[in-house]
Design an enzyme around this catalytic site. Structure first.
Site, PDB file in Angstrom:
ATOM      1  N   HIS A  66       0.806  -1.229   0.000  1.00 26.35           N
ATOM      2  CA  HIS A  66       0.000   0.000   0.000  1.00 26.35           C
ATOM      3  C   HIS A  66       0.835   1.272   0.000  1.00 26.35           C
ATOM      4  CE1 HIS A  66      -3.301  -2.808   1.023  1.00 26.35           C
ATOM      5  NE2 HIS A  66      -3.855  -2.066   0.086  1.00 26.35           N
ATOM      6  N   ASP A 123      -5.858   4.265   9.411  1.00 27.83           N
ATOM      7  CA  ASP A 123      -7.268   4.329   9.015  1.00 27.83           C
ATOM      8  C   ASP A 123      -7.687   3.091   8.232  1.00 27.83           C
ATOM      9  OD1 ASP A 123      -7.237   6.774  10.144  1.00 27.83           O
ATOM     10  OD2 ASP A 123      -7.194   7.908   8.269  1.00 27.83           O
ATOM     11  N   GLU A 233      -9.824  12.941  14.057  1.00 28.55           N
ATOM     12  CA  GLU A 233      -9.251  13.241  12.742  1.00 28.55           C
ATOM     13  C   GLU A 233     -10.054  14.411  12.158  1.00 28.55           C
ATOM     14  OE1 GLU A 233      -8.515   9.965  10.149  1.00 28.55           O
ATOM     15  OE2 GLU A 233      -7.283   8.906  11.629  1.00 28.55           O
TER      16      GLU A 233
HETATM   17  C1  LIG Z   1      -6.025   3.537   1.761  1.00 30.52           C
HETATM   18  C2  LIG Z   1      -4.806   3.782   2.597  1.00 30.52           C
HETATM   19  C3  LIG Z   1      -4.946   4.369   3.846  1.00 30.52           C
HETATM   20  C4  LIG Z   1      -3.816   4.600   4.636  1.00 30.52           C
HETATM   21  N1  LIG Z   1      -3.990   5.170   5.867  1.00 30.52           N
HETATM   22  C5  LIG Z   1      -2.927   5.407   6.656  1.00 30.52           C
HETATM   23  C6  LIG Z   1      -3.085   5.963   7.943  1.00 30.52           C
HETATM   24  O1  LIG Z   1      -4.188   6.244   8.388  1.00 30.52           O
HETATM   25  N2  LIG Z   1      -1.967   6.195   8.671  1.00 30.52           N
HETATM   26  C7  LIG Z   1      -0.718   5.869   8.230  1.00 30.52           C
HETATM   27  O2  LIG Z   1       0.250   6.078   8.961  1.00 30.52           O
HETATM   28  N3  LIG Z   1      -0.547   5.336   7.002  1.00 30.52           N
HETATM   29  C8  LIG Z   1      -1.612   5.102   6.218  1.00 30.52           C
HETATM   30  N4  LIG Z   1      -1.442   4.559   4.974  1.00 30.52           N
HETATM   31  C9  LIG Z   1      -0.066   4.307   4.509  1.00 30.52           C
HETATM   32  C10 LIG Z   1       0.413   2.922   4.912  1.00 30.52           C
HETATM   33  O3  LIG Z   1       0.304   2.740   6.299  1.00 30.52           O
HETATM   34  C11 LIG Z   1       1.897   2.765   4.515  1.00 30.52           C
HETATM   35  O4  LIG Z   1       2.052   2.979   3.150  1.00 30.52           O
HETATM   36  C12 LIG Z   1       2.434   1.401   4.907  1.00 30.52           C
HETATM   37  O5  LIG Z   1       3.842   1.401   4.773  1.00 30.52           O
HETATM   38  C13 LIG Z   1       1.830   0.323   4.023  1.00 30.52           C
HETATM   39  O6  LIG Z   1       2.026  -0.920   4.606  1.00 30.52           O
HETATM   40  P1  LIG Z   1       2.094  -2.211   3.679  1.00 30.52           P
HETATM   41  O7  LIG Z   1       1.969  -3.410   4.565  1.00 30.52           O
HETATM   42  O8  LIG Z   1       1.175  -2.110   2.556  1.00 30.52           O
HETATM   43  O9  LIG Z   1       3.628  -2.128   3.237  1.00 30.52           O
HETATM   44  P2  LIG Z   1       4.333  -2.032   1.798  1.00 30.52           P
HETATM   45  O10 LIG Z   1       3.725  -0.939   1.024  1.00 30.52           O
HETATM   46  O11 LIG Z   1       4.359  -3.363   1.201  1.00 30.52           O
HETATM   47  O12 LIG Z   1       5.800  -1.610   2.286  1.00 30.52           O
HETATM   48  C14 LIG Z   1       6.015  -0.344   2.863  1.00 30.52           C
HETATM   49  C15 LIG Z   1       7.500  -0.150   3.195  1.00 30.52           C
HETATM   50  O13 LIG Z   1       7.827  -0.962   4.309  1.00 30.52           O
HETATM   51  C16 LIG Z   1       8.823  -1.904   3.949  1.00 30.52           C
HETATM   52  N5  LIG Z   1       8.438  -3.145   4.606  1.00 30.52           N
HETATM   53  C17 LIG Z   1       7.289  -3.853   4.441  1.00 30.52           C
HETATM   54  N6  LIG Z   1       7.285  -4.903   5.268  1.00 30.52           N
HETATM   55  C18 LIG Z   1       8.454  -4.879   5.946  1.00 30.52           C
HETATM   56  C19 LIG Z   1       9.050  -5.706   6.922  1.00 30.52           C
HETATM   57  N7  LIG Z   1       8.432  -6.787   7.382  1.00 30.52           N
HETATM   58  N8  LIG Z   1      10.270  -5.366   7.384  1.00 30.52           N
HETATM   59  C20 LIG Z   1      10.924  -4.267   6.922  1.00 30.52           C
HETATM   60  N9  LIG Z   1      10.415  -3.446   5.988  1.00 30.52           N
HETATM   61  C21 LIG Z   1       9.191  -3.757   5.510  1.00 30.52           C
HETATM   62  C22 LIG Z   1       8.789  -2.015   2.442  1.00 30.52           C
HETATM   63  O14 LIG Z   1      10.028  -2.427   1.917  1.00 30.52           O
HETATM   64  C23 LIG Z   1       8.453  -0.578   2.071  1.00 30.52           C
HETATM   65  O15 LIG Z   1       9.614   0.203   2.148  1.00 30.52           O
HETATM   66  C24 LIG Z   1      -2.535   4.279   4.155  1.00 30.52           C
HETATM   67  C25 LIG Z   1      -2.392   3.703   2.901  1.00 30.52           C
HETATM   68  C26 LIG Z   1      -3.519   3.459   2.122  1.00 30.52           C
HETATM   69  C27 LIG Z   1      -3.335   2.852   0.775  1.00 30.52           C
END
Ligand SMILES: Cc1cc2nc3c(=O)[nH]c(=O)nc-3n(C[C@H](O)[C@H](O)[C@H](O)COP(=O)(O)OP(=O)(O)OC[C@H]3O[C@@H](n4cnc5c(N)ncnc54)[C@H](O)[C@@H]3O)c2cc1C
Length: 453
Positions: A66, A123, A233
């Site tokens: 994400h 969120d 929020e």
């Molecule tokens: C609809 C939506 C709503 C959101 N709302 C919020 C919110 O309310 N608050 C907020 O703070 N963020 C929010 N986000 C952002 C989201 O929390 C971050 O983008 C988060 O990093 C996504 O997590 P993911 O599991 O999809 O990780 P990915 O997108 O797969 O990875 C994110 C980063 O973390 C690294 N990573 C992933 N897993 C690991 C691991 N196990 N060890 C080390 N590094 C790792 C990856 O290499 C990359 O650099 C939102 C995103 C979306 C799409």
């Protein structure tokens, strides 16, 4: 293709797996890996990282994908799809231990079933624990408990040298501080123990409409400082007639909603009292409140379009001016397709994770410009990128910081400025825990990756 020493999991090099790993929610950056590994065990993660170090191949962990700027992508390297390690391992009286690939929705379901909850959720719940702990993780309860990274008790990490290390504030604190909000630079999180507290069964959510920006932010500040609500929020957007409108979203959690005193909660605020919306749900439904909207966005295919979302932290002293300036240049067309401006204050003293860079004032505003690029307009992404860069420069001028979950991309010089006095620590942690520089190249912190490829 090599098997990377993977014993329990799966190595995929087919087009479908590679294409999926070259995409994320941002949808405007695409880097294709050479392989995707779904580890079946921590040993598999160790094997991949060691293999990568020996062969000079970069590795990125991917959670739920994400990110909004290709952060988990790795051109020609290996993507570790951490979703395959997704167990909720142990729930204690005040803590929950999980695999890093568990989704927050899975953690919520498991803990709520035992009457407990982590204090802070993002969120959207379909992100992974490892993914949000690598960036910070903020939400409507951050004004009470800090970021998700402030609620972690310990982490199990595979470092860039392939060692499995448990770290916490007391044990290996340097690694603990380098990994929390560390953008995957010092290690891959494989497990985490997170604080848990009693979960209240119900939530009463208030939408408090405002027509004036300054009254809206003043009410938000007041609520955050007085701590009347459990969750706060707020949003800005356009009404159907094209005027700007603002809504404080605030929720109280309780075992019984008859205990909630509505009048007392909203006393003295400047909202339009005739247009207040009050919604009662279970606490679990409240946490998952974005689910129906996401289902609709998937149905309309909007979910798959590019989302170059800008997320920044703005110091309180500059927040009103900044929000006003951004809103003044937006038109209803900019916020078509579920677009929104999300903004709310956080208490700085609770944001203690060193690498989560936030301005140094008692209150800071999270500001997020949540827009979707029109697929019919070839120039849309370019214009949004230019606006993001310009707004980021404005944020820097007023002492704000980037929340690096989305664009703009920074160069090594800009990353050094982002970390400021902490930059030598970031460099030292990289040298110690990932000396070959195999981990997570995409954020672009390093002038040259130390590895040879
Ligand atoms: C609809 C939506 C709503 C959101 N709302 C919020 C919110 O309310 N608050 C907020 O703070 N963020 C929010 N986000 C952002 C989201 O929390 C971050 O983008 C988060 O990093 C996504 O997590 P993911 O599991 O999809 O990780 P990915 O997108 O797969 O990875 C994110 C980063 O973390 C690294 N990573 C992933 N897993 C690991 C691991 N196990 N060890 C080390 N590094 C790792 C990856 O290499 C990359 O650099 C939102 C995103 C979306 C799409």
């Amino acid at each position: 293709m090599a098997d990377f020493g993977v014993a329990d999991g799966e190595v995929r090099t087919d087009g479908e797996a590679l294409d999926a790993a070259a995409r994320d929610f941002g949808g405007h950056v695409s880097r294709k890996p050479a392989a995707v590994v779904r580890p079946g065990s921590v040993d598999d993660v160790v094997a991949v990282v060691r293999w990568a170090g020996e062969h000079g191949m970069p590795v990125s962990a991917r959670g739920a994908g994400h990110s909004m700027n290709g952060q988990a992508q790795v051109d020609g390297g290996v993507v570790l799809d951490m979703r395959s390690l997704n167990q909720v391992r142990e729930i204690g009286e005040d803590r929950v231990t999980v695999d890093a690939g568990a989704l927050w929705s899975e953690v919520a379901a498991a803990t709520i079933a035992r009457g407990l909850t982590p204090p802070v959720f993002t969120d959207y719940l379909e992100t992974t624990v490892g993914g949000t702990l690598s960036v910070g993780g903020v939400g409507g309860t951050t004004h009470r408990h800090g970021a998700q990274t402030d609620t972690v008790l310990d982490l199990t990490v595979v470092t860039g040298t392939g060692e499995v290390v448990t770290c916490s504030a007391e044990r290996n604190p340097g690694l603990f501080d380098a990994v929390r909000a560390g953008l995957g630079q010092a290690g891959i999180v494989v497990g985490a123990t997170i604080k848990a507290q009693p979960a209240r069964g119900k939530a009463r959510c208030f939408r408090l409409p405002h027509t004036d920006l300054r009254a809206f932010t003043a009410d938000q500040r007041r609520l955050v400082l007085e701590g009347r609500f459990d969750y706060i929020e707020g949003f800005a957007g356009f009404t159907e007639d094209g005027t700007l409108a603002y809504q404080v979203e605030a929720a109280a959690f309780a075992d019984s909603l008859s205990d909630v005193d509505n009048e007392e909660l909203v006393r003295g605020l400047a909202h339009d009292r005739d247009a207040v919306e009050v919604t009662d749900t279970s606490y679990a439904e409240f946490l998952d409140r974005l689910a129906p909207g996401v289902a609709l966005r998937k149905e309309t295919a909007e979910w798959g379009l590019p989302h170059p979302w800008l997320n920044v932290f703005v110091p309180d002293s500059a927040a009103d001016g900044f929000i006003e300036t951004v809103l003044a240049e937006l038109t209803p067309a900019d916020l078509e397709n579920f677009g929104l401006v999300l903004t709310y204050p956080l208490r700085r003293e609770l944001l203690t994770t060193p690498l989560l860079r936030v301005p140094d004032e008692p209150l800071v505003f999270l500001f997020a410009l949540l827009v979707t690029a029109d697929p019919g307009d070839d120039t849309a992404i370019g214009r949004m990128a230019e606006r993001n860069r310009r707004l980021y420069e404005y944020v820097l001028r007023v002492g704000g910081t980037l929340y690096p979950i989305g664009p703009p991309s920074l160069d090594p010089h800009q990353w050094a400025a982002h970390y400021g006095a902490l930059w030598p620590r970031v460099e030292a942690a990289k040298a110690e825990h990932d000396p070959r520089g195999v981990l997570t190249p995409r954020p672009g912190l390093w002038r040259t990756q130390p590895i040879t490829r």
